[in-house]
Scaffold this motif. Structure first.
Motif, PDB file in Angstrom:
ATOM      1  N   VAL A 198      -0.669  11.828  -3.029  1.00 19.34           N
ATOM      2  CA  VAL A 198      -0.530  12.438  -4.358  1.00 19.34           C
ATOM      3  C   VAL A 198      -1.626  11.923  -5.288  1.00 19.34           C
ATOM      4  O   VAL A 198      -2.216  12.685  -6.059  1.00 19.34           O
ATOM      5  CB  VAL A 198       0.870  12.137  -4.943  1.00 19.34           C
ATOM      6  N   SER A 199      -1.920  10.624  -5.201  1.00 27.40           N
ATOM      7  CA  SER A 199      -2.969  10.025  -6.036  1.00 27.40           C
ATOM      8  C   SER A 199      -4.334  10.642  -5.727  1.00 27.40           C
ATOM      9  O   SER A 199      -5.118  10.919  -6.642  1.00 27.40           O
ATOM     10  CB  SER A 199      -3.019   8.511  -5.809  1.00 27.40           C
TER      11      SER A 199
ATOM     12  N   PHE B 154       6.481   6.128  -6.562  1.00 27.76           N
ATOM     13  CA  PHE B 154       5.553   7.010  -7.269  1.00 27.76           C
ATOM     14  C   PHE B 154       5.118   6.442  -8.624  1.00 27.76           C
ATOM     15  O   PHE B 154       4.232   7.001  -9.258  1.00 27.76           O
ATOM     16  CB  PHE B 154       6.170   8.397  -7.455  1.00 27.76           C
TER      17      PHE B 154
ATOM     18  N   VAL C  14       1.410   5.668  -8.779  1.00 21.08           N
ATOM     19  CA  VAL C  14       0.426   6.758  -8.728  1.00 21.08           C
ATOM     20  C   VAL C  14      -0.579   6.716  -9.882  1.00 21.08           C
ATOM     21  O   VAL C  14      -1.790   6.774  -9.643  1.00 21.08           O
ATOM     22  CB  VAL C  14       1.136   8.138  -8.656  1.00 21.08           C
TER      23      VAL C  14
END
Length: 324
Positions: A17-18, A137, A140
């Motif tokens: 996601v990052s 998360f 992130v």
């Protein structure tokens, strides 16, 4: 083995996601860096603007989204009752159908009931195990920050791992890969946003309940090839089934129009031209990816193909130049 895969997936998913977010923001950082800002200043400026944008978005749309979500949650029993009444009506009049048709309809109803029960069970189980995932998360924004700020440092470090005579070629290869992946990520996000907006407009036109919520589901699931449009349309069809057969047809028309525009106009213009991939090659890798890794295979098949194409072209070009 599945437990190990689950741990690995849980650990690497925040980094994936990052990377996606970093690809979305990196062009802006580069523009500001070229204007004379340091990368640190550019990243901080983009973070501040992004936070303000998210806050404004929340103020503008989240109240409406929460209202629709609350209304939907409150009306789920009523929706289920309407669906149950429709099923009871069928059973009361099923003698008008041939026996083979009755069998098919009842088998389908049983599968739908089983699917709903399983989905609810999986959702509740996911909620029970979601806290560690949510905590994961939290890292992130920090990972994205360091990726954007120290991208040049990371690039230089990786290049030093190769012998000096290959460093120039490897740097060129990495930048080509970076460009291909960046084009794909930014293009895919743009397509999802456009599909979500078109779905929202279509749902407002046909006057179905919860248009913002339903359009958001369509936008999110659109990232999944083939299955995404079906999954995204399912909640709208469920709600339409509790209204009237005409509403079901309207929902189907909206989703068919949106998906035709996405497949024939939006994606080719935004993604196809940037990646220069033939549709047949995309279909093949999607089928292969789905067979090998299921849902994750479908999502990551095209970017892997794009990277493979860049690497292949680079290797062929390098050896052709060497021969000449």
């Amino acid at each position: 083995m599945s437990a190990i895969f689950s741990i690995i997936k849980g650990a690497f998913l925040p980094f994936i996601v990052s990377i996606i977010i970093a690809y979305l923001l990196n062009p802006l950082v580069n523009i500001l860096h070229q204007k004379g800002f340091s990368r640190l200043t550019a990243v901080l400026f983009i973070y501040i603007v992004s936070i303000l944008g998210i806050v404004l978005l929340f103020i503008q749309y989240i109240p409406d989204f929460i209202v629709q979500l609350k209304e939907f949650a409150e009306q789920v029993p009523e929706l289920m009752k309407s669906l149950e009444n429709g099923i009871n009506t069928y059973y009361q009049n099923r003698d008008i159908f041939p026996e083979s048709v009755q069998f098919g309809i009842e088998a389908s109803l049983y599968r739908v009931e089983e699917g709903i029960t399983e989905s609810i069970s999986n959702f509740l189980s996911y909620l029970g195990n979601s806290l560690p995932k949510i905590m994961a998360f939290i890292v992130v924004p920090f990972v994205v920050f360091y990726m954007l700020k120290d991208l040049q440092v990371l690039e230089n470090f990786i290049i030093t791992l190769f012998p000096k005579k290959y460093r120039r070629e490897m740097l060129k290869l990495f930048r080509n890969i970076d460009e291909a992946l960046g084009n794909y990520v930014r293009g895919q996000i743009t397509v999802c946003v456009v599909v979500g907006v078109l779905s929202y407009i279509g749902y407002r036109i046909i006057d179905i309940k919860y248009p913002l919520l339903l359009a958001l589901l369509v936008a999110i699931t659109n990232i999944i090839p083939y299955l995404g449009p079906i999954i995204g349309a399912a909640p709208a069809l469920f709600i339409a089934a509790t209204v009237s057969p005409v509403m079901i047809i309207k929902v189907l028309v909206v989703n068919i129009i949106v998906q035709q525009l996405e497949g024939n106009v939006i994606s080719p213009q935004i993604i196809g031209k940037k990646l220069h991939l033939h549709p047949l090659s995309i279909i093949f890798v999607l089928l292969l990816g789905g067979q090998i890794a299921g849902l994750f295979g479908l999502i990551f098949a095209v970017p892997i193909l794009a990277v493979g194409k860049v690497v292949t072209q680079h290797v062929v070009s390098y050896y052709m130049q060497k021969k000449e």
